[in-house]
Scaffold this motif. Structure first.
Motif, short mmCIF file in Angstrom:
data_model
loop_
_atom_site.label_atom_id
_atom_site.label_comp_id
_atom_site.label_asym_id
_atom_site.label_seq_id
_atom_site.Cartn_x
_atom_site.Cartn_y
_atom_site.Cartn_z
N UNK A 70 -15.94 -2.32 -47.76
CA UNK A 70 -14.83 -2.60 -48.67
C UNK A 70 -13.95 -3.76 -48.21
N UNK A 71 -14.34 -4.42 -47.12
CA UNK A 71 -13.58 -5.59 -46.68
C UNK A 71 -13.81 -6.73 -47.66
N UNK A 97 -14.07 -9.84 -47.64
CA UNK A 97 -14.97 -10.97 -47.33
C UNK A 97 -16.43 -10.55 -47.30
N UNK A 98 -16.71 -9.22 -47.42
CA UNK A 98 -18.10 -8.77 -47.36
C UNK A 98 -18.51 -8.08 -48.66
N UNK A 99 -17.92 -6.93 -48.95
CA UNK A 99 -18.20 -6.20 -50.19
C UNK A 99 -19.69 -6.08 -50.47
N UNK A 100 -20.44 -5.66 -49.48
CA UNK A 100 -21.90 -5.55 -49.60
C UNK A 100 -22.33 -4.24 -48.96
N UNK A 101 -23.61 -4.00 -48.97
CA UNK A 101 -24.16 -2.78 -48.41
C UNK A 101 -23.88 -2.70 -46.91
N UNK A 102 -23.41 -1.51 -46.46
CA UNK A 102 -23.24 -1.30 -45.03
C UNK A 102 -24.58 -1.24 -44.31
N UNK A 103 -25.55 -0.55 -44.89
CA UNK A 103 -26.89 -0.48 -44.33
C UNK A 103 -27.64 -1.76 -44.69
N UNK A 104 -28.15 -2.52 -43.72
CA UNK A 104 -28.86 -3.76 -44.06
C UNK A 104 -30.00 -3.51 -45.04
N UNK A 105 -30.12 -4.39 -46.00
CA UNK A 105 -31.15 -4.23 -47.03
C UNK A 105 -32.55 -4.21 -46.43
N UNK A 106 -32.73 -4.86 -45.30
CA UNK A 106 -34.04 -4.89 -44.64
C UNK A 106 -34.47 -3.50 -44.17
N UNK A 156 -10.81 2.04 -37.82
CA UNK A 156 -10.74 0.58 -37.99
C UNK A 156 -11.34 0.18 -39.34
N UNK A 157 -11.10 0.99 -40.38
CA UNK A 157 -11.74 0.71 -41.65
C UNK A 157 -10.89 -0.24 -42.49
N UNK A 158 -11.58 -0.91 -43.42
CA UNK A 158 -10.94 -1.89 -44.30
C UNK A 158 -10.97 -1.39 -45.74
#
Length: 235
Positions: free
Chosen positions: A28-29, A31-40, A197-199
């Motif tokens: 939820x930061x 600058x990222x707003x993407x999956x926490x678990x890498x898509x790979x 330390x969550x955003x």
């Protein structure tokens, strides 16, 4: 058993030739707003475990399930929601035990924060009807994931998992002092603090993880504060 942490409450847990993905939510930061678990890593999932439906825990569940074909163990309200999207789901309540992908999972009572105290009683401002704690065994090691919860020490007393994933961040979950009391009630061998330390967009909420780890170790338990991307092997 190897656990790799990806922030908030997201983990990839490996053992017995299986890969379990826990709470594949969204960072939820701003600058990222993407999956926490890498898509790979999505394709590797054999089982997906979800403690509740907040975006930081569950936003990518349908996509990880679609990529991997893995079943999802979650609360009945979330199971109904995701079943309509074609996801293979195994609903679990806090008093049930289910089996999925060869792994037995027990539901554990939790209560999502925040909580308001009024006239001597506690009221959940976010009732969290889709929340459930998850207790499971892999490679002979029992692991308990509480998700986002306020204290329920009486319900947790004496569970004694080998590994406890416990939130310490405060506000939406237990804070450091409450989490220390939970550790004392649950009596795990190994403690991994989570949801600190969550955003949320531009806001960062810190927690005193160093004090938490020191106090856990002072009573003879192992504690592993992990940064996103770090892992630990539990033998």
């Amino acid at each position: 058993m190897k656990l790799t942490y990806y922030g908030y409450n997201a983990f990839v847990i490996e053992g017995e030739g299986k890969t379990i993905v826990l709470d594949p939510g969204q960072d939820l930061y701003w600058r990222r707003l993407d999956s926490l678990i890498p898509r790979s890593l999505w394709l590797q999932a054999d089982l997906i475990l979800v403690t509740h439906g907040d975006a930081d825990h569950a936003e990518y569940v349908p996509r990880v399930a679609e990529a991997s074909g893995a079943p999802v163990v979650c609360s009945p309200p979330l199971a109904e929601k995701w079943r309509r999207k074609g996801v293979t789901v195994v609903p679990i309540a806090s008093d049930e035990t289910v089996e999925a992908a060869g792994v037995k999972v027990q539901g554990v009572p939790v209560r999502h924060g925040p909580v308001l105290r009024l006239f001597g009683r506690s009221f959940a401002l976010k009732p969290g009807g889709d929340s459930v704690g998850l207790l499971f065994t892999l490679e002979g090691r029992c692991l308990l994931a509480l998700g986002d919860t306020m204290p329920l020490e009486d319900a947790w007393r004496g569970l004694r998992p080998d590994v406890l994933l416990v939130p310490i961040g405060g506000v939406m979950t237990m804070n450091v002092d409450q989490a220390l009391r939970a550790v004392a009630a649950i009596e795990p061998q190994v403690v991994i603090p989570v949801h600190y330390h969550w955003h949320i967009l531009f806001y960062r909420h810190p927690a005193d993880v160093e004090r938490f780890a020191a106090e856990v170790r002072a009573v003879g338990r192992r504690c592993f504060p992990l940064k996103p991307g770090e892992g630990v092997e539990i033998g």
